[in-house]
Scaffold this motif. Structure first.
Motif, short mmCIF file in Angstrom:
data_model
loop_
_atom_site.label_atom_id
_atom_site.label_comp_id
_atom_site.label_asym_id
_atom_site.label_seq_id
_atom_site.Cartn_x
_atom_site.Cartn_y
_atom_site.Cartn_z
N LEU A 155 9.70 104.96 71.66
CA LEU A 155 10.71 104.85 72.47
C LEU A 155 11.06 103.85 73.40
N MET A 156 10.03 103.60 74.18
CA MET A 156 10.21 102.58 75.27
C MET A 156 10.36 100.96 74.63
N ASN A 157 9.74 100.95 73.49
CA ASN A 157 10.05 99.45 72.83
C ASN A 157 11.37 99.46 72.26
N ALA A 158 11.99 100.36 71.75
CA ALA A 158 13.21 100.49 70.94
C ALA A 158 14.31 100.30 72.22
N ILE A 159 14.06 100.79 73.40
CA ILE A 159 15.17 100.79 74.43
C ILE A 159 15.05 99.21 74.76
N THR A 160 13.77 98.57 75.23
CA THR A 160 14.03 97.45 75.51
C THR A 160 14.48 96.25 74.53
N PHE A 161 13.90 96.57 73.43
CA PHE A 161 14.44 95.62 72.31
C PHE A 161 16.12 95.76 72.06
N ARG A 162 16.47 96.86 72.21
CA ARG A 162 18.02 97.02 72.06
C ARG A 162 18.68 96.52 73.36
N ASP A 163 18.31 96.36 74.41
CA ASP A 163 18.74 95.82 75.52
C ASP A 163 18.79 94.30 75.34
N LEU A 164 17.48 93.75 74.82
CA LEU A 164 17.56 92.34 74.69
C LEU A 164 18.44 91.95 73.29
N ALA A 165 18.63 92.77 72.63
CA ALA A 165 19.54 92.41 71.52
C ALA A 165 21.08 92.33 71.96
N GLY A 166 21.44 93.16 72.85
CA GLY A 166 22.66 93.21 73.17
C GLY A 166 22.87 92.03 74.04
N GLU A 167 21.88 91.63 74.76
CA GLU A 167 22.03 90.16 75.46
C GLU A 167 22.18 89.21 74.44
N MET A 168 21.35 89.18 73.32
CA MET A 168 21.40 88.05 72.48
C MET A 168 22.56 87.98 71.68
N VAL A 169 23.11 88.97 71.14
CA VAL A 169 24.34 89.08 70.58
C VAL A 169 25.56 88.31 71.45
N GLU A 170 25.39 88.80 72.79
CA GLU A 170 26.20 88.14 73.67
C GLU A 170 26.29 86.89 74.07
N LEU A 171 25.01 86.33 73.77
CA LEU A 171 24.53 84.63 74.12
C LEU A 171 25.29 84.18 72.88
N TYR A 172 25.00 84.54 71.51
CA TYR A 172 25.51 84.09 70.44
C TYR A 172 26.92 83.94 70.23
N GLN A 173 27.57 84.93 70.85
CA GLN A 173 28.97 84.95 70.95
C GLN A 173 29.58 83.71 71.90
N ARG A 174 28.94 83.67 73.19
CA ARG A 174 29.23 82.81 74.06
C ARG A 174 29.04 81.27 73.50
N LEU A 175 28.08 81.19 72.75
CA LEU A 175 27.67 79.74 72.27
C LEU A 175 28.75 79.67 71.09
N LYS A 176 29.18 80.39 70.43
CA LYS A 176 30.31 80.30 69.38
C LYS A 176 31.80 79.85 70.11
N ASP A 177 31.99 80.50 71.05
CA ASP A 177 33.08 80.55 71.71
C ASP A 177 33.19 78.92 72.42
N GLN A 178 32.15 78.53 72.74
CA GLN A 178 32.10 77.11 73.47
C GLN A 178 32.32 76.19 72.51
N LYS A 179 31.98 76.20 71.14
CA LYS A 179 32.22 75.33 70.43
C LYS A 179 33.61 74.95 69.92
#
Length: 107
Positions: free
Chosen positions: A83-107
């Motif tokens: 559970l703890m690992n899943a929560i941490t991984f989910r939080d990081l995944a949300g950040e990574m999705v947002e980062l990929y979105q920003r990178l796409k928007d900058q292009k």
């Protein structure tokens, strides 16, 4: 909580935690390929799995709070790790999705 109910709660943590982590990983893969609709859908699925895992954990905590002694086994500890690992991984995944979105928007 009976031993059988406790085992069901433990397995609920392991299964739903594992599913949440898998969905979060799929969200990262989708974002990496530019599919942000799919990425957000997978994050939502991860959230649903975490909610189910949280319900299992709450059942265990409620039982103990009501005075029912819980036997702590290696499987119990393993389920909490999932559970703890899943929560941490989910939080990081949300950040990574947002980062990929920003990178796409900058292009």
């Amino acid at each position: 909580m009976t031993e059988n109910n406790n085992m069901e709660a433990i397995m609920g943590l392991i299964i739903n935690g594992g599913n949440a982590k898998s969905f979060a990983f799929e969200a990262i893969r989708a974002a990496k390929s530019g599919d942000f609709i799919q990425a957000n859908a997978k994050l939502a699925e991860a959230d649903q799995a975490l909610h189910a895992a949280h319900n299992s954990q709450t059942a265990m905590l409620t039982s103990e709070a009501q005075g029912e002694t819980q036997t702590i086994t290696l499987l119990t500890v393993h389920s909490q790790d999932h559970l703890m690992n899943a929560i941490t991984f989910r939080d990081l995944a949300g950040e990574m999705v947002e980062l990929y979105q920003r990178l796409k928007d900058q292009k």
